[in-house]
Scaffold this motif. Structure first.
Motif, PDB file in Angstrom:
ATOM      1  N   LEU A   1       0.851  -1.190   0.000  1.00 58.25           N
ATOM      2  CA  LEU A   1       0.000   0.000   0.000  1.00 58.25           C
ATOM      3  C   LEU A   1       0.888   1.241   0.000  1.00 58.25           C
ATOM      4  O   LEU A   1       1.985   1.212   0.563  1.00 58.25           O
ATOM      5  N   PRO A   2       0.373   2.352  -0.579  1.00 55.44           N
ATOM      6  CA  PRO A   2       1.144   3.587  -0.496  1.00 55.44           C
ATOM      7  C   PRO A   2       1.219   4.087   0.941  1.00 55.44           C
ATOM      8  O   PRO A   2       0.327   3.776   1.751  1.00 55.44           O
ATOM      9  N   VAL A   3       2.249   4.863   1.247  1.00 54.49           N
ATOM     10  CA  VAL A   3       2.510   5.246   2.636  1.00 54.49           C
ATOM     11  C   VAL A   3       1.311   5.945   3.312  1.00 54.49           C
ATOM     12  O   VAL A   3       1.033   5.732   4.489  1.00 54.49           O
ATOM     13  N   GLN A   4       0.548   6.714   2.519  1.00 49.76           N
ATOM     14  CA  GLN A   4      -0.583   7.438   3.116  1.00 49.76           C
ATOM     15  C   GLN A   4      -1.746   6.522   3.509  1.00 49.76           C
ATOM     16  O   GLN A   4      -2.701   6.955   4.137  1.00 49.76           O
ATOM     17  N   GLU A   5      -1.642   5.233   3.152  1.00 49.99           N
ATOM     18  CA  GLU A   5      -2.732   4.311   3.509  1.00 49.99           C
ATOM     19  C   GLU A   5      -2.309   3.292   4.572  1.00 49.99           C
ATOM     20  O   GLU A   5      -2.998   2.311   4.819  1.00 49.99           O
ATOM     21  N   ILE A   6      -1.169   3.543   5.195  1.00 53.40           N
ATOM     22  CA  ILE A   6      -0.574   2.565   6.108  1.00 53.40           C
ATOM     23  C   ILE A   6      -1.117   2.700   7.530  1.00 53.40           C
ATOM     24  O   ILE A   6      -1.110   1.764   8.324  1.00 53.40           O
ATOM     25  N   GLN A   7      -1.593   3.893   7.868  1.00 56.62           N
ATOM     26  CA  GLN A   7      -2.046   4.200   9.226  1.00 56.62           C
ATOM     27  C   GLN A   7      -2.992   3.133   9.804  1.00 56.62           C
ATOM     28  O   GLN A   7      -2.960   2.798  10.977  1.00 56.62           O
ATOM     29  N   ILE A   8      -3.794   2.570   8.906  1.00 56.02           N
ATOM     30  CA  ILE A   8      -4.818   1.625   9.357  1.00 56.02           C
ATOM     31  C   ILE A   8      -4.194   0.401  10.051  1.00 56.02           C
ATOM     32  O   ILE A   8      -4.837  -0.247  10.871  1.00 56.02           O
ATOM     33  N   PHE A   9      -2.916   0.123   9.777  1.00 57.90           N
ATOM     34  CA  PHE A   9      -2.267  -1.025  10.427  1.00 57.90           C
ATOM     35  C   PHE A   9      -2.031  -0.797  11.917  1.00 57.90           C
ATOM     36  O   PHE A   9      -1.908  -1.750  12.676  1.00 57.90           O
ATOM     37  N   THR A  10      -1.964   0.471  12.344  1.00 54.28           N
ATOM     38  CA  THR A  10      -1.861   0.716  13.788  1.00 54.28           C
ATOM     39  C   THR A  10      -3.189   0.305  14.433  1.00 54.28           C
ATOM     40  O   THR A  10      -3.224  -0.312  15.509  1.00 54.28           O
ATOM     41  N   LEU A  11      -4.287   0.640  13.744  1.00 54.35           N
ATOM     42  CA  LEU A  11      -5.604   0.295  14.289  1.00 54.35           C
ATOM     43  C   LEU A  11      -5.778  -1.225  14.283  1.00 54.35           C
ATOM     44  O   LEU A  11      -6.310  -1.805  15.239  1.00 54.35           O
ATOM     45  N   LEU A  12      -5.277  -1.870  13.233  1.00 58.94           N
ATOM     46  CA  LEU A  12      -5.364  -3.333  13.153  1.00 58.94           C
ATOM     47  C   LEU A  12      -4.603  -3.979  14.312  1.00 58.94           C
ATOM     48  O   LEU A  12      -5.104  -4.892  14.972  1.00 58.94           O
ATOM     49  N   ALA A  13      -3.411  -3.463  14.593  1.00 59.37           N
ATOM     50  CA  ALA A  13      -2.613  -4.032  15.697  1.00 59.37           C
ATOM     51  C   ALA A  13      -3.346  -3.837  17.020  1.00 59.37           C
ATOM     52  O   ALA A  13      -3.380  -4.748  17.864  1.00 59.37           O
ATOM     53  N   GLY A  14      -3.952  -2.666  17.193  1.00 59.73           N
ATOM     54  CA  GLY A  14      -4.693  -2.396  18.434  1.00 59.73           C
ATOM     55  C   GLY A  14      -5.828  -3.383  18.627  1.00 59.73           C
ATOM     56  O   GLY A  14      -6.026  -3.929  19.718  1.00 59.73           O
ATOM     57  N   VAL A  15      -6.553  -3.654  17.543  1.00 60.42           N
ATOM     58  CA  VAL A  15      -7.679  -4.606  17.618  1.00 60.42           C
ATOM     59  C   VAL A  15      -7.148  -5.996  17.979  1.00 60.42           C
ATOM     60  O   VAL A  15      -7.703  -6.685  18.854  1.00 60.42           O
ATOM     61  N   ALA A  16      -6.042  -6.412  17.345  1.00 62.01           N
ATOM     62  CA  ALA A  16      -5.482  -7.742  17.627  1.00 62.01           C
ATOM     63  C   ALA A  16      -5.054  -7.848  19.089  1.00 62.01           C
ATOM     64  O   ALA A  16      -5.351  -8.843  19.772  1.00 62.01           O
ATOM     65  N   VAL A  17      -4.389  -6.807  19.598  1.00 58.09           N
ATOM     66  CA  VAL A  17      -3.930  -6.837  21.001  1.00 58.09           C
ATOM     67  C   VAL A  17      -5.146  -6.897  21.931  1.00 58.09           C
ATOM     68  O   VAL A  17      -5.183  -7.685  22.887  1.00 58.09           O
ATOM     69  N   ALA A  18      -6.170  -6.093  21.623  1.00 58.58           N
ATOM     70  CA  ALA A  18      -7.358  -6.073  22.488  1.00 58.58           C
ATOM     71  C   ALA A  18      -8.027  -7.444  22.516  1.00 58.58           C
ATOM     72  O   ALA A  18      -8.457  -7.920  23.569  1.00 58.58           O
ATOM     73  N   ARG A  19      -8.100  -8.098  21.351  1.00 62.45           N
ATOM     74  CA  ARG A  19      -8.740  -9.422  21.306  1.00 62.45           C
ATOM     75  C   ARG A  19      -7.985 -10.422  22.187  1.00 62.45           C
ATOM     76  O   ARG A  19      -8.586 -11.272  22.827  1.00 62.45           O
ATOM     77  N   VAL A  20      -6.660 -10.328  22.198  1.00 56.42           N
ATOM     78  CA  VAL A  20      -5.870 -11.262  23.029  1.00 56.42           C
ATOM     79  C   VAL A  20      -6.026 -10.901  24.516  1.00 56.42           C
ATOM     80  O   VAL A  20      -6.236 -11.771  25.366  1.00 56.42           O
ATOM     81  N   LEU A  21      -5.957  -9.597  24.792  1.00 58.75           N
ATOM     82  CA  LEU A  21      -6.047  -9.166  26.199  1.00 58.75           C
ATOM     83  C   LEU A  21      -7.358  -9.578  26.849  1.00 58.75           C
ATOM     84  O   LEU A  21      -7.425  -9.808  28.054  1.00 58.75           O
ATOM     85  N   GLU A  22      -8.415  -9.653  26.022  1.00 62.99           N
ATOM     86  CA  GLU A  22      -9.729 -10.051  26.536  1.00 62.99           C
ATOM     87  C   GLU A  22      -9.703 -11.389  27.256  1.00 62.99           C
ATOM     88  O   GLU A  22     -10.565 -11.664  28.082  1.00 62.99           O
ATOM     89  N   ASN A  23      -8.721 -12.222  26.918  1.00 61.48           N
ATOM     90  CA  ASN A  23      -8.607 -13.523  27.604  1.00 61.48           C
ATOM     91  C   ASN A  23      -8.109 -13.363  29.030  1.00 61.48           C
ATOM     92  O   ASN A  23      -8.106 -14.315  29.805  1.00 61.48           O
ATOM     93  N   TYR A  24      -7.617 -12.164  29.361  1.00 61.07           N
ATOM     94  CA  TYR A  24      -6.974 -11.982  30.669  1.00 61.07           C
ATOM     95  C   TYR A  24      -7.659 -10.933  31.545  1.00 61.07           C
ATOM     96  O   TYR A  24      -7.770 -11.116  32.745  1.00 61.07           O
ATOM     97  N   VAL A  25      -8.032  -9.800  30.938  1.00 59.97           N
ATOM     98  CA  VAL A  25      -8.518  -8.668  31.741  1.00 59.97           C
ATOM     99  C   VAL A  25      -9.779  -8.038  31.138  1.00 59.97           C
ATOM    100  O   VAL A  25     -10.108  -8.283  29.981  1.00 59.97           O
TER     101      VAL A  25
END
Ligand code: BTN
Length: 281
Positions: free
Chosen positions: A70-94
Motif C-alpha cells: 500500500l502507499p505510505v498514506q494508507e498505512i495508518q490503518i495497520f496501527t488500528l489493526l494491531a490495536g484490535v489484535a492486542v485487544a482481542r488477546v487481552l480479553e482472555n486476561y482482563v
C-alpha cells in the motif's frame, strides 16, 4: 501477504529497540512475516520521539515485518489493526480494555500497550515495508516503573491482582507466560491481516476486500468507545504546550484510519497526527 506472521522469529536477549534492529538490516525487511523479539529493550522507542520503558522480564517487546503493498498514506490503518489484535488477546486476561487513537491500548484507562508503526523503502520494492512494533506490559507491579509513569501505566499481572488490593499474588506468576501471550498475539495479528485485508482505497478489487477495511474501522471505533467522545486534538507538541488544540466530538474515522472530529461550529476536522486527549462532558 501470503506468508504467516511469525514464520520466522529472531530472538534476542537484549537490544536497544527491535524496530531499530530491523531498520538497520534491510535484508531482513525483505521477509514478510518475520518477527524480532527481545527479552529486554534498553532504548525502546515510542511515537513522536518518546521513550518506551521496559522492565526486565515484564514486557513483550517485538516487531513484525509486513508487506501490505500500500502507499505510505494508507498505512495508518495497520496501527488500528494491531490495536484490535492486542485487544482481542487481552480479553482472555482482563476487562475494561479500550483503544485510544492512534496507538495505545488501555486497561482501566491506564496504558498497557503501545504500538509503533514505521515505514521504510527498500530497493526494488515499489511500496514501503512496514515495521510494526508492539510493547505490552505483561508482568509485574506498577511500582516497578519510573515514578512519572506509575499513574499512567499498568500491566496484565497488576490488573489481575486488583481484586486483591493490587498486591501481586505469587500464585498468579505461573499462569502468566510471556511466551504464551506472544504466540497468541502472533496468531491474532495473522488472523486480523487475513480478516481485514486492507487493500488500497483506490484499488478496483472486489467489494469483499473493501468491506474488510470497513469492518476493521467499525471494530476499532467500538473498542475505542470513540463515537461522541469529547476530545481535544493537538497537531504537535508546540500546540499542546500552548493549549491551542481543536476541541470537538469524535464522529468517525476516514478510510485511511484518521480521526474525524466535529467542532462546536459544526466543521469536520480530520486529525492525521499528534495527540488526542479526553475532555470532560
Ligand atoms: C508508543 O507507546 O508510543 C509506542 C511504543 C512502542 C513500543 C514497541 S516495543 C517493540 C518496538 N520497538 C521499539 O523500540 N518500540 C516498539
Amino acid at each position: 501477504m501470503s506468508e504467516k506472521i511469525g514464520n520466522q522469529i529472531i530472538r534476542l536477549k537484549e537490544i536497544d529497540s527491535t524496530n531499530s534492529y530491523l531498520k538497520a538490516r534491510k535484508n531482513l525487511l525483505r521477509r514478510h512475516g518475520l518477527v524480532v523479539i527481545a527479552e529486554m529493550q534498553n532504548s525502546g522507542r515510542g511515537r513522536a520521539g518518546r521513550k518506551f520503558t521496559s522492565v526486565i522480564g515484564s514486557n513483550l517487546t517485538f516487531s513484525v515485518v509486513l508487506h501490505p503493498n500500500l502507499p505510505v498514506q494508507e498505512i495508518q490503518i495497520f496501527t488500528l489493526l494491531a490495536g484490535v489484535a492486542v485487544a482481542r488477546v487481552l480479553e482472555n486476561y482482563v476487562n475494561n480494555i479500550r483503544l485510544k487513537w492512534p496507538n495505545d491500548v488501555l486497561v482501566n484507562e491506564k496504558k498497557i500497550c503501545g504500538i509503533l508503526l514505521e515505514t521504510i523503502t527498500i530497493p526494488d520494492k515499489s511500496f514501503p515495508v512496514l515495521i510494526m512494533g508492539i510493547g505490552l506490559n505483561t508482568k509485574g507491579h506498577i511500582n516497578d516503573y519510573p515514578g512519572e509513569l506509575q499513574n499512567i501505566v499498568t500491566t496484565i499481572e497488576y490488573e489481575l491482582s486488583s481484586i486483591s488490593n493490587k498486591t501481586l499474588k505469587t500464585q498468579m506468576a505461573p499462569v502468566l507466560k510471556n511466551e504464551k501471550i506472544f504466540q497468541q498475539l502472533l496468531l491474532e495479528l495473522d488472523s486480523c491481516v487475513e480478516e481485514f485485508n486492507p487493500v488500497s482505497i483506490n484499488s478496483k478489487i472486489n467489494e469483499k476486500y473493501h468491506s474488510g477495511r470497513t469492518s476493521l474501522l467499525q471494530e476499532w471505533l467500538l473498542r475505542a468507545n470513540a463515537l461522541g467522545r469529547n476530545v481535544c486534538s493537538f497537531y504537535n507538541e508546540a500546540e499542546r504546550s500552548k493549549d491551542s488544540g481543536i476541541i470537538g466530538k469524535i464522529v468517525g474515522l476516514t478510510r485511511e484510519g484518521y480521526l474525524q472530529i466535529r467542532t462546536d461550529s459544526g466543521q469536520i476536522q480530520t486529525h492525521v497526527s499528534g495527540d488526542i486527549i479526553d475532555m470532560k462532558g
